[in-house]
Motif scaffolding. Structure first.
Motif, mmCIF file in Angstrom:
data_model
loop_
_atom_site.group_PDB
_atom_site.id
_atom_site.type_symbol
_atom_site.label_atom_id
_atom_site.label_comp_id
_atom_site.label_asym_id
_atom_site.label_seq_id
_atom_site.Cartn_x
_atom_site.Cartn_y
_atom_site.Cartn_z
ATOM 1 N N ASP A 151 -35.956 42.574 18.997
ATOM 2 C CA ASP A 151 -35.038 43.284 19.884
ATOM 3 C C ASP A 151 -33.595 42.804 19.696
ATOM 4 O O ASP A 151 -32.669 43.602 19.659
ATOM 5 C CB ASP A 151 -35.463 43.161 21.362
ATOM 6 N N ILE A 152 -33.426 41.462 19.573
ATOM 7 C CA ILE A 152 -32.069 40.921 19.498
ATOM 8 C C ILE A 152 -32.084 39.588 18.754
ATOM 9 O O ILE A 152 -33.009 38.796 18.914
ATOM 10 C CB ILE A 152 -31.472 40.761 20.926
ATOM 11 N N ASP A 192 -27.635 42.568 17.606
ATOM 12 C CA ASP A 192 -27.232 41.274 17.055
ATOM 13 C C ASP A 192 -26.035 40.770 17.861
ATOM 14 O O ASP A 192 -25.105 41.530 18.126
ATOM 15 C CB ASP A 192 -26.858 41.428 15.572
ATOM 16 N N LYS A 193 -26.117 39.494 18.263
ATOM 17 C CA LYS A 193 -24.976 38.827 18.911
ATOM 18 C C LYS A 193 -24.495 37.743 17.967
ATOM 19 O O LYS A 193 -24.833 36.573 18.145
ATOM 20 C CB LYS A 193 -25.438 38.141 20.201
ATOM 21 N N PRO A 194 -23.689 38.098 16.958
ATOM 22 C CA PRO A 194 -23.317 37.121 15.921
ATOM 23 C C PRO A 194 -22.556 35.904 16.448
ATOM 24 O O PRO A 194 -22.669 34.815 15.886
ATOM 25 C CB PRO A 194 -22.465 37.933 14.930
ATOM 26 N N ILE A 208 -28.751 33.008 10.045
ATOM 27 C CA ILE A 208 -29.746 34.003 9.619
ATOM 28 C C ILE A 208 -29.135 35.384 9.795
ATOM 29 O O ILE A 208 -28.409 35.635 10.759
ATOM 30 C CB ILE A 208 -31.078 33.866 10.406
ATOM 31 N N LYS A 209 -29.376 36.251 8.810
ATOM 32 C CA LYS A 209 -28.799 37.601 8.862
ATOM 33 C C LYS A 209 -29.937 38.599 8.703
ATOM 34 O O LYS A 209 -30.737 38.499 7.784
ATOM 35 C CB LYS A 209 -27.782 37.751 7.718
ATOM 36 N N GLU A 215 -24.191 45.586 16.603
ATOM 37 C CA GLU A 215 -23.643 44.269 16.948
ATOM 38 C C GLU A 215 -23.009 44.383 18.322
ATOM 39 O O GLU A 215 -22.296 45.352 18.606
ATOM 40 C CB GLU A 215 -22.586 43.842 15.926
ATOM 41 N N ILE A 216 -23.282 43.391 19.186
ATOM 42 C CA ILE A 216 -22.688 43.416 20.527
ATOM 43 C C ILE A 216 -21.982 42.093 20.823
ATOM 44 O O ILE A 216 -22.207 41.089 20.158
ATOM 45 C CB ILE A 216 -23.745 43.707 21.626
ATOM 46 N N GLU A 217 -21.153 42.139 21.843
ATOM 47 C CA GLU A 217 -20.434 40.943 22.294
ATOM 48 C C GLU A 217 -21.412 39.971 22.932
ATOM 49 O O GLU A 217 -22.550 40.319 23.231
ATOM 50 C CB GLU A 217 -19.388 41.342 23.343
ATOM 51 N N ASN A 218 -20.936 38.756 23.183
ATOM 52 C CA ASN A 218 -21.755 37.738 23.830
ATOM 53 C C ASN A 218 -21.879 38.004 25.328
ATOM 54 O O ASN A 218 -21.113 37.487 26.127
ATOM 55 C CB ASN A 218 -21.139 36.363 23.580
#
Ligand code: XMP
Ligand code: MG
Length: 178
Positions: free
Chosen positions: A99-100, A129-131, A138-139, A146-149
């Motif tokens: 999921d994330i 993904d919360k980079p 890990i990618k 991609e989302i914010e924290n």
């Protein structure tokens, strides 16, 4: 919209459209090869798995694993296998469905576990993904959004096991955390 949701980050329409795109990419990438086994992590990835596989044009199978990772909103570094796969994966190409990706700890550990079981390859598909939160590098090969924290719920993601059935990704009102 649910009365406890402050804002919607990703709509149902966006999730469906993106799932179709990812399924098409996966179908193209595995063309002419043995169909991969989709391994989904319970419980958060179930709605995304269901959406994704509808659009994959291969005769795939899927299986489930359950690993412990989160209590409330805080990560427990240690990961335990609560439910293992039903079958041998020796020599198989695996698509790990999540999921994330947050700190990256869960997927790093699970990916290594699948390789240790003899998988030929492991690629990751994640809805979110919360980079900014990454601790372990890990990618995912396939990322939905991609989302914010920010802590999110819906489309499988929960707060204390609730809100998984919302058809969109959203942020809860502050009062939920008090
Ligand atoms: P790591 O940190 O190992 O964790 O990459 C991935 C797992 O953390 C959970 N997680 C969330 N769950 N809203 C949730 O409901 C979030 O914003 C969130 N961020 C991380 C999730 O269970 C995921 O599998
Ligand atoms: Mg999870």
């Amino acid at each position: 919209m649910h009365q406890l949701i402050k804002k919607v980050l990703v709509t149902e329409e966006q999730i469906i459209a993106r799932s179709k795109e990812l399924a098409k990419q996966i179908t193209n990438d595995y063309a002419g090869k043995e169909a991969p086994l989709f391994v989904a992590l319970l419980k958060g990835s179930v709605p995304f798995l269901a959406e994704l596989v509808k659009h994959v044009e291969m005769d795939i199978e899927f299986d489930f694993m359950d690993v412990s990772s989160y209590e409330g909103t805080e990560s427990i570094g240690d990961i335990k296998i609560l439910k293992d796969l039903d079958r041998s994966i020796k020599g198989l190409d695996i698509i790990l469905v999540e999921d994330i990706v947050d700190t990256g700890r869960t997927l790093t550990t699970v990916k290594q576990t699948l390789l240790n079981k003899g998988a030929n390859s492991v690629k990751i598909v994640t809805l979110l993904d919360k980079p900014d939160r990454r601790v372990v590098e890990i990618k995912a090969e396939y990322t939905g959004f991609e989302i914010e924290n920010e802590f999110v719920v819906g489309f499988g993601l929960d707060y204390n096991q609730k809100f998984r059935n919302l058809p969109y990704i959203g942020v809860l009102k502050d009062e939920c955390y008090r």
